[in-house]
Design an enzyme around this catalytic site. Sequence first.
Site, short mmCIF file in Angstrom:
data_model
loop_
_atom_site.label_atom_id
_atom_site.label_comp_id
_atom_site.label_asym_id
_atom_site.label_seq_id
_atom_site.Cartn_x
_atom_site.Cartn_y
_atom_site.Cartn_z
N GLY A 15 47.03 37.54 30.75
CA GLY A 15 46.64 36.15 31.03
C GLY A 15 47.22 35.23 29.97
NE ARG A 76 45.68 40.35 33.20
CZ ARG A 76 45.13 39.17 33.47
NH1 ARG A 76 45.23 38.65 34.67
NH2 ARG A 76 44.45 38.52 32.55
CG ASP A 107 41.79 44.12 26.16
OD1 ASP A 107 42.40 43.39 26.98
OD2 ASP A 107 40.61 44.48 26.32
CB THR A 130 43.32 36.87 25.07
OG1 THR A 130 42.20 36.76 25.97
CG2 THR A 130 42.82 37.53 23.80
CG ASP A 132 39.11 36.74 27.68
OD1 ASP A 132 38.91 35.62 28.20
OD2 ASP A 132 39.60 37.70 28.30
CG ASP A 134 38.69 40.28 24.67
OD1 ASP A 134 39.74 39.83 24.17
OD2 ASP A 134 38.65 40.80 25.80
NE ARG A 176 39.97 40.55 31.10
CZ ARG A 176 40.73 40.56 32.20
NH1 ARG A 176 40.39 41.29 33.22
NH2 ARG A 176 41.84 39.87 32.25
O1 F6P Z 1 41.74 37.40 29.90
C1 F6P Z 1 41.84 36.04 30.18
C2 F6P Z 1 41.14 35.73 31.47
O2 F6P Z 1 41.28 34.33 31.71
C3 F6P Z 1 39.68 36.13 31.55
O3 F6P Z 1 38.82 35.24 30.86
C4 F6P Z 1 39.46 36.17 33.03
O4 F6P Z 1 38.43 37.08 33.36
C5 F6P Z 1 40.79 36.67 33.55
O5 F6P Z 1 41.74 36.41 32.55
C6 F6P Z 1 41.23 36.06 34.85
O6 F6P Z 1 42.39 36.71 35.25
P1 F6P Z 1 43.35 36.19 36.40
O7 F6P Z 1 44.12 35.02 35.85
O8 F6P Z 1 44.23 37.36 36.67
O9 F6P Z 1 42.49 35.78 37.53
#
Ligand code: F6P
Length: 327
Positions: A15, A76, A107, A130, A132, A134, A176
């Site tokens: 992300g 990803r 991660d 990120t 997050d 985390d 997340r």
């Molecule tokens: O890891 C970053 C994040 O924005 C999280 O907070 C969220 O759960 C996820 O990515 C959303 O992913 P996507 O953009 O694939 O919907």
Amino acid sequence: MAEQIKKIGVLTSGGDAPGMNAAVRAVVRACIFYDIDVFGIYKGYDGLIRDTVEQLYVRSVSNILSRGGTVLLSARSDEFRTPEGRKKAFNTFRKHGLDALVVIGGDGSFTGASIFSEEFDVPVIGIPGTIDNDLAGTDFTIGFDTACNTAREAIDKIRDTASSHDRLFFVEVMGRDAGFIALNAAIGGGAVAMIVPEHNWSLEGLIKRLRKGAANQKASNVVIVAEGCHLGNAYAIAEQVKDKLDYFDIRVSVLGHLQRGGSPTTLDRVLASRMGVAAVEGLINGESKVMVGVMNNQVIYTPIHEAIKTVKKLDDEEFRIAKILSI
Ligand code: F6P
């Protein structure tokens, strides 16, 4: 000093996060400062697999410091999870004569980096990017501060309309499985309560808090819900609360991906700049399979596997403060 690092590849993965561009810029300029050729790999690991790689120069990264997103694009990559995919990626790596890789991501991206580094004995350094926050081994990840500011700004606006109509709002924020954005937004946005995955708060506890707020004539009620929390998403929680508290007019607002965009804050730009330079200097000094972090305002390098596997805890003190102030 390891003299052999002459060419470095840099990619952004997972992300995107505000400040990734600042990190890319710092990696590129630090490389050039140290007479190292630097190559941008587009679309994360997929770019290594498909050979979308080009050399970057000082001016390739002009005017990107203030921009959200990532000019290197991100993805990803499912294919990189396979040994065949990683072999293709290594072929591209070798074709361009790269000596090392800088991976800017979260991660999942670091897990890939770690496996790739082990399999092909390639020096790799991770930069935590990120929203997050985390990842252990750093107080803050790149993008977290901007995302918190974005969430808090949205909450401020929601509060205006919440208090005009005497409504209860459930505002869902990203993160997340982690509640860092929620905790920060709850304190900064003055929430009456927050529900995060790390704390097993019950629905009854939440209802008690809301009743107490109502009895104390609280002017507006905003509850922050971290996505991934145990009681369900903001809509599910609102439904359950509606059944038990009929004197509240309830609305839900899911902030979603707007938290991932926008111009990075000064804090994120400075953090990303420090980490980008530290990644290049780390590689020059022989560091590998580590993540750059800043803890207590000092740059540190943590083994990637530790940064991934150690669960970063929410700050108990901040949690306590949020509780005291929400009465
Ligand atoms: O890891 C970053 C994040 O924005 C999280 O907070 C969220 O759960 C996820 O990515 C959303 O992913 P996507 O953009 O694939 O919907």
